[in-house]
Scaffold this active site. Sequence first.
Site, PDB file in Angstrom:
ATOM      1  N   HIS A   1       0.779  -1.213   0.078  1.00 14.98           N
ATOM      2  CA  HIS A   1      -0.036   0.139  -0.070  1.00 14.98           C
ATOM      3  C   HIS A   1       0.726   1.082  -0.035  1.00 14.98           C
ATOM      4  O   HIS A   1       1.874   1.219   0.092  1.00 14.98           O
ATOM      5  CB  HIS A   1      -0.758   0.125   0.913  1.00 14.98           C
ATOM      6  CG  HIS A   1      -0.140   0.169   2.554  1.00 14.98           C
ATOM      7  ND1 HIS A   1       0.007   1.172   2.912  1.00 14.98           N
ATOM      8  CD2 HIS A   1       0.080  -0.898   3.497  1.00 14.98           C
ATOM      9  CE1 HIS A   1       0.887   0.990   4.336  1.00 14.98           C
ATOM     10  NE2 HIS A   1       0.745  -0.337   4.356  1.00 14.98           N
TER      11      HIS A   1
ATOM     12  N   CYS B   1       2.644  -4.394   6.994  1.00 20.64           N
ATOM     13  CA  CYS B   1       2.494  -4.180   5.860  1.00 20.64           C
ATOM     14  C   CYS B   1       3.968  -3.813   4.928  1.00 20.64           C
ATOM     15  O   CYS B   1       5.022  -3.516   5.741  1.00 20.64           O
ATOM     16  CB  CYS B   1       1.640  -2.958   5.678  1.00 20.64           C
ATOM     17  SG  CYS B   1      -0.114  -3.482   5.621  1.00 20.64           S
TER      18      CYS B   1
END
Length: 227
Positions: A179, A195
Amino acid sequence: MTSTSGRVLTRRLFLAGMAGTLAACQQTTASGSKPAAALPTKYAALYSPLPNERFPIPGVPANAIKPAFVRQQVTYATAEPPGTIIVDPGAKYLYLVEEGGTAMRYGVGVGREGFGWNGSANIARKAEWPRWTPPAEMIVRQPELAEWKNGMDGSLSNPLGARALYLYQGGRDTLYRLHGTNEPRSIGSNVSSGCVRLINQDIIDLYQRTPVGTRVVVLGTAGVASA
């Protein structure tokens, strides 16, 4: 939301890190990197403002990214086929494998100690300006995030940034993501809750190059992915 709450939210998200990570697997061997062109000449074009986005994205200051983490094509030897994404958390790089022994290389921020993960997965979903919902375990660690237990709409303040690629294994959501981020200085660091984050301009570029179904391989700290 008022400007005061915006500042509070920004502080909270900085402390909380990001909610997501990658996945990947199978042994891969990387060669040295060789820039395809002089970086200073290309920097402005790569990281200029994107005013036509739903939420206009500001340009990235020239001193905000270390030269080693600027997006560039490099030589890269791997047994993985073209189109595969390979994440090397130790080196803080993400590679999109190309034909002819090259790859597009992006600088990334990865999980803090204790939040790392490696293995293989596939991109099952893609989203522009994605909605973010903190996982229950993150709320347990940081109760102030309970305000967003039902989700936060996309925006420049959203932890997932301008784009998100959702990683699934065996048809199930891993809760790990590739992301965006609006914190370019965090690239090259262990900063997230698992992440893999990229500068917004870079995740937009990667998003455009990778279809649903793309295989993602995340290496371990020794440069090898577990089975």
